[in-house]
Design an enzyme around this catalytic site. Structure first.
Site, PDB file in Angstrom:
ATOM      1  N   GLU A  46       4.444   4.203  -7.236  1.00  0.00           N
ATOM      2  CA  GLU A  46       4.544   5.388  -8.080  1.00  0.00           C
ATOM      3  C   GLU A  46       3.790   6.510  -7.374  1.00  0.00           C
ATOM      4  OE1 GLU A  46       3.042   5.042 -12.092  1.00  0.00           O
ATOM      5  OE2 GLU A  46       3.553   7.149 -12.486  1.00  0.00           O
ATOM      6  N   ARG A 282      -2.700  -9.966  -6.594  1.00  0.00           N
ATOM      7  CA  ARG A 282      -3.033  -8.727  -5.904  1.00  0.00           C
ATOM      8  C   ARG A 282      -4.242  -8.925  -4.995  1.00  0.00           C
ATOM      9  NH1 ARG A 282      -3.508  -3.666  -8.446  1.00  0.00           N
ATOM     10  NH2 ARG A 282      -1.624  -4.005  -9.607  1.00  0.00           N
ATOM     11  N   LYS A 292      -5.926   3.107  -8.861  1.00  0.00           N
ATOM     12  CA  LYS A 292      -5.682   4.502  -8.497  1.00  0.00           C
ATOM     13  C   LYS A 292      -6.409   5.456  -9.444  1.00  0.00           C
ATOM     14  CE  LYS A 292      -1.083   3.819  -7.786  1.00  0.00           C
ATOM     15  NZ  LYS A 292       0.313   4.180  -7.628  1.00  0.00           N
TER      16      LYS A 292
END
Ligand code: ATP
Ligand code: MG
Length: 580
Positions: A46, A282, A292
């Site tokens: 994104e 992850r 983020k």
């Protein structure tokens, strides 16, 4: 570190010769002909921030698997949430992926380009009674949804006729309602133990301009609806994402089934492509944060100088700091692909950087904490040039000339007044090798009234040119030096871990910023041989015995680099921690 906190299901751990479990999964599909032999993956960031080392792991996996199976990997901007997305982010994402060494060729896509089709699919779902407009507020919606252990409560509008829902949905799109006033939900199962299956939201109203579609839309699709549609429209065969999406997988499949029903799955190589999703754990790294949102907070509140501050875990920061792309790729490979939740030690990344730079970085001489060394039996106005090897690990690296004269600078820590027996460096009466130049014996020192060392005096052996021992006598210590007269003084930033806590998020009662390491950037200088001033950004060097350093890409000028410490020569952090 890398210790498993969860036991993986046995079928997730493939034997090494078949690769990791995702490689095995793809390999089985290829063998069964399920996808007509095609392997199509995608990396779907994104554009709401810069890519970090966690993304690098996903990039290496997505592009790596496509390459391994001779397939294609798409770059898709998953830009379905207009409020935080921008072209700046989008452009940097592309730059970072290219720098890492991967390319999507002609396969660049963006979710926003598929908004029309997504909308069309939503209308079809409404008409077939599989979606409805819900007027519950967000709080009501949450409480109606309930908890996994007991069934949720149906929305009052769940069973309204399709025509009514279609009308409302079109009016939502036309901008008649405010943010949050209503939303479109899938009609699935309010009693499902998986709460993501309890009539999930498909579209919400957001009156915000989108960085690409501008004012065209005021309703935007949710990730869970958009993602499978994007995969299907692009003909993606294998959709790999992180573990938190595992519970969303039934919904992913539900959307794919609906697309199948209305004939919107792509046919490639004569086979209908049914995208499938699998999940891996992850990457987490110690002494940093990877969200983020938190990274943005550090940038906005100026705890760091920007997304590319060399202490950040972002790709652009690592590039600026001098981490080679090859080292990042090797690191991502070495941590492996599993379903274990783990926290990888930052030192592992540094080890990969060291291993790569040891092979590639040119060596230079530079003194960081200088003291004068005077060669009493050397002429004042003489300059000699000695040959120095650029890289002992690389035969093609060549040589350079290093100027030498009567007054040198050496590291203060290379002299001891009362040395232990095993100290092989400078002390009165002891002999050392001055790297590439000669053998030198210290005869006396000069101190000031406070006992601080001002000068080291001594004599060189005129027979020891280049630093060789003329009679085979053993000289154990070798130290680096620069000629005072020729030295260039260059700024250096000595970086340490951004956070002093191993996991800054471990204590939920405290703000993660409390754990920032106050010593994460110490500004100093190096007195370097002239050649060092020619170093360019993107070309890390090793100051012998001192570490790897790379000119900063923003603050350096031609001929006047400002050095960022890329990494120390050894893992000093872990040693320091162990020593307490
Ligand atoms: P956010 O922090 O905003 O929730 P994100 O880090 O998941 O977002 P995306 O842009 O959605 O960022 O991520 C793109 C892809 O990278 C996704 O497929 C995601 O699963 C993967 N990814 C993100 N973080 C990691 C990580 N730490 N390790 C491995 N893969 C990751
Ligand atoms: Mg995400």
């Amino acid at each position: 570190m890398n210790k498993p906190e969860e036991t993986a299901k046995t079928d997730d751990t493939a034997p090494p010769e078949t690769g990791h479990f995702l490689q095995q999964w793809i390999s089985d599909d290829v063998a069964s002909g399920k996808t007509g032999g095609l392997v199509v993956t995608r990396f779907p960031p994104e554009p709401n921030g810069y890519l970090h080392i966690g993304h690098a792991k996903a990039i290496c996996l997505d592009f790596g698997m496509a390459a391994h199976f001779g397939g294609e990997c798409h770059l898709r901007l998953d830009d379905t949430n207009p409020s935080k997305e921008s072209d700046e982010y989008a452009e940097n994402i592309k730059e970072d992926i290219h720098w890492l060494g991967f390319d999507w060729g002609e396969h660049f896509y963006s979710a926003a380009d598929m908004f029309d089709t997504m909308y069309e699919i939503a209308e079809k779902l409404i008409m077939s009674g599989r979606a409805y407009v819900c007027r519950l507020s967000q709080e009501e919606w949450k409480s109606y949804r309930g908890v996994p252990t007991s069934p949720g409560k149906e929305s009052p509008t769940r069973n309204t006729p399709p025509e009514e829902n279609l009308d409302l949905f079109r009016r939502m799109r036309a901008g008649e309602f405010a943010d949050g006033e209503m939303c479109l939900r899938a009609k699935i199962d309010m009693a499902s133990p998986n709460i993501h299956f309890r009539d999930p939201v498909l579209y919400r109203i957001i009156h915000t301009e989108h960085y690409h579609t501008g004012k065209k839309w005021c309703i935007y699709p949710m990730y869970d609806f958009a993602h499978p549609i994007e995969d299907a429209l692009e003909g993606v065969t294998h959709s790999m994402c992180t573990l938190e999406f595992e519970v969303h997988r039934p919904l992913y499949d539900w959307v794919i089934d609906r697309m199948d029903e209305i004939g919107m799955l792509r046919v490639r190589n004569g086979v209908k492509i049914r995208p499938a999703q699998r999940e891996f754990s992850r990457l987490n790294l110690t002494h940093t944060v990877m969200s983020k949102r938190k990274l943005l907070e550090l940038v906005e509140k100026k705890f760091v100088s920007g997304w590319d501050d060399p202490r950040m875990p972002t790709i652009c920061a690592m590039r600026r700091r001098g981490y080679p792309a090859a080292a990042i790729r090797k690191f991502c490979e070495s941590v492996g692909v599993t379903k274990f939740k783990s926290n990888t030690d930052f030192s592992l990344l540094e080890d990969a950087v060291r291993a790569e730079l040891n092979k590639t970085a040119q060596r230079r001489l530079g003194v960081f904490d200088p003291v004068r060394l005077i060669i009493d039996n050397y002429p004042v106005d003489k300059t000699e040039y000695f040959d120095a090897v650029n890289n002992p690990e690389d035969d093609s690296g060549g040589m350079r000339k290093v100027p030498f004269s009567k007054v040198l600078l050496v590291e203060r820590a290379d002299f001891m007044k009362d040395p232990p027996r095993k100290f092989y460096r400078l002390a009165v009466g002891r002999e050392v090798r001055l790297r590439y130049a000669c053998l030198f014996t210290c005869t006396h020192i000069v101190e000031n009234e406070n006992g601080e060392l001002l000068e080291i005096h001594g004599t060189m052996d005129p027979q020891s040119g280049g630093g060789t021992s003329p009679d085979g006598r053993v000289v154990k210590g070798t130290i680096h030096w620069v000629s005072e007269r020729h030295a260039v003084k260059l700024p250096v930033r000595q970086y340490e871990r951004l956070f002093s806590a191993e996991d800054p998020l471990a204590d939920e009662t405290r703000d993660f910023k409390e754990f920032l390491n106050p010593g994460s950037c110490v500004e100093t200088f190096v007195y370097a041989e002239p050649e060092a001033a020619k170093t360019l950004p993107g070309e890390p060097i090793q100051f012998e015995r001192m570490g790897y350093f790379c000119p900063d890409s923003k603050d350096s000028l031609p001929g006047a680099p400002v050095f960022n410490r890329t990494v120390t020569l050894r893992d000093s952090w872990t040693k320091k921690q162990a020593a307490g």
